[in-house]
Scaffold this active site. Structure first.
Site, short mmCIF file in Angstrom:
data_model
loop_
_atom_site.label_atom_id
_atom_site.label_comp_id
_atom_site.label_asym_id
_atom_site.label_seq_id
_atom_site.Cartn_x
_atom_site.Cartn_y
_atom_site.Cartn_z
N ASN A 1 0.87 -1.18 0.00
CA ASN A 1 0.00 0.00 0.00
C ASN A 1 0.90 1.23 0.00
OD1 ASN A 1 -1.85 2.02 0.45
ND2 ASN A 1 -2.25 1.50 2.60
N TRP A 2 1.03 1.83 -1.17
CA TRP A 2 1.95 2.98 -1.29
C TRP A 2 1.38 4.25 -0.68
CZ3 TRP A 2 3.57 2.61 -7.18
CH2 TRP A 2 4.41 1.51 -7.35
N LYS A 3 0.10 4.28 -0.39
CA LYS A 3 -0.56 5.50 0.07
C LYS A 3 -0.30 6.63 -0.94
CE LYS A 3 0.16 3.74 4.68
NZ LYS A 3 0.14 4.00 6.10
N GLY B 1 2.67 -0.80 4.42
CA GLY B 1 2.71 0.59 3.97
C GLY B 1 4.15 1.02 3.70
N HIS C 1 -9.69 1.42 5.00
CA HIS C 1 -8.42 1.70 5.70
C HIS C 1 -8.67 2.76 6.78
CE1 HIS C 1 -4.29 2.87 6.43
NE2 HIS C 1 -3.91 1.76 5.79
N SER D 1 3.28 -1.35 10.61
CA SER D 1 4.73 -1.29 10.89
C SER D 1 5.44 -2.62 10.63
CB SER D 1 4.97 -0.81 12.33
OG SER D 1 4.47 0.50 12.49
N GLY E 1 2.02 2.99 10.64
CA GLY E 1 2.95 4.09 10.41
C GLY E 1 3.68 4.58 11.65
N GLU F 1 -5.59 -4.30 11.04
CA GLU F 1 -4.63 -3.19 11.09
C GLU F 1 -4.93 -2.30 12.30
OE1 GLU F 1 -2.58 -2.57 7.07
OE2 GLU F 1 -4.09 -1.04 7.38
N GLU G 1 -6.93 5.18 7.76
CA GLU G 1 -6.60 6.55 7.36
C GLU G 1 -7.76 7.19 6.60
OE1 GLU G 1 -2.91 5.86 5.33
OE2 GLU G 1 -1.86 5.51 7.21
C1 PEP Z 1 -1.00 0.56 6.13
O1 PEP Z 1 -1.23 1.75 6.09
O2 PEP Z 1 -1.77 -0.25 5.58
C2 PEP Z 1 0.18 0.11 6.85
C3 PEP Z 1 0.22 -1.11 7.27
O3 PEP Z 1 1.17 1.06 7.02
P1 PEP Z 1 2.61 0.83 7.67
O4 PEP Z 1 3.14 -0.48 7.18
O5 PEP Z 1 3.43 1.99 7.21
O6 PEP Z 1 2.42 0.81 9.16
#
Ligand code: PEP
Length: 217
Positions: free
Chosen positions: A7-9, A201, A94, A180, A149, A143, A96
């Site tokens: 997931n590049w966001k 992410g 998600h 993470s 993040g 998640e 976010e």
């Molecule tokens: C995500 O946003 O789906 C995610 C898992 O982010 P990160 O790996 O950066 O915590």
């Protein structure tokens, strides 16, 4: 089957995006046991799906979001049908998006409906066991907000327990962990019985780090 999802966001200009695919794509060996999916910004879906085809890579493509609405007067939205032209998956719900774009359980439920109508497979994010999972969902990503993040993942043991609880109430679903994940800790999560893959992410932005995680899977 294990799922490893990038997931590049809101990251990468187009040249960096295609560069990533050119680095990662050829390194994915055909493997019945692992499905690797990249979810770029929707603006790049067409280019990324073309690049994957040109490479003949096993990489699958998905979006990070879809509209809760069908075609129509919804300025700025991309429908599930539009995404389906370039990929087979979409992340839905998600945290976010729930936090920054006020997506409610009702809205994410509508997005699941739109995805399924269009033949897209939703990757449905839940924050814990309490998040309602709409009917028809088969891929769930656990998640926890504290882990996204932050550099502080859940423990593999606790994540496994949550995934087990979700599987026990939703036997048609596989459950992934996200939050993470890095090349250092991925192995521990993948070793857990009820964790069927990872949603990644930050660590997915770097092609080398991402490939390492796919190799563990
Ligand atoms: C995500 O946003 O789906 C995610 C898992 O982010 P990160 O790996 O950066 O915590």
């Amino acid at each position: 089957m294990k799922y490893i999802i990038a997931n590049w966001k809101s990251n990468k200009v187009l040249s960096d995006a295609t560069d990533w695919v050119e680095k990662v794509g050829p390194q994915l060996t055909k493997n019945e046991e692992v499905t690797t999916i990249v979810c770029p910004p929707s603006l790049y879906l067409e280019e990324i799906s073309k690049a994957v085809q040109v490479l003949g890579s096993d990489l699958k493509v998905g979006s990070q979001n879809i509209s809760a609405f069908p075609f129509g007067s919804y300025t700025g939205e991309e429908t599930a049908e539009m995404v389906k032209q370039f990929g087979d998956y979409s992340i839905v719900g998600h945290s976010e998006r729930r936090k920054n774009f006020a997506e409610t359980d009702e809205i994410v439920g509508d997005k699941v409906t739109r995805a399924l109508e269009a033949g897209l497979i939703p990757i449905f994010c839940v924050q814990d066991e309490q998040t309602p999972i709409p009917e028809g969902v088969t891929i769930v990503a656990y998640e926890p907000v504290f882990a996204i993040g932050t550099g502080t993942p859940d423990t593999p043991q606790n994540a496994n327990e949550v995934c087990m609880n979700i599987v026990s109430t939703h036997p048609d679903c596989v459950v992934l962990y996200g939050g993470s994940v890095t090349a250092e800790n991925a192995k521990q999560f993948l070793a857990q019985e009820y964790i069927s893959g990872l949603l990644i992410g930050k660590a997915s932005l770097d092609p080398e780090e991402f490939v390492k995680i796919v190799e563990f899977a």
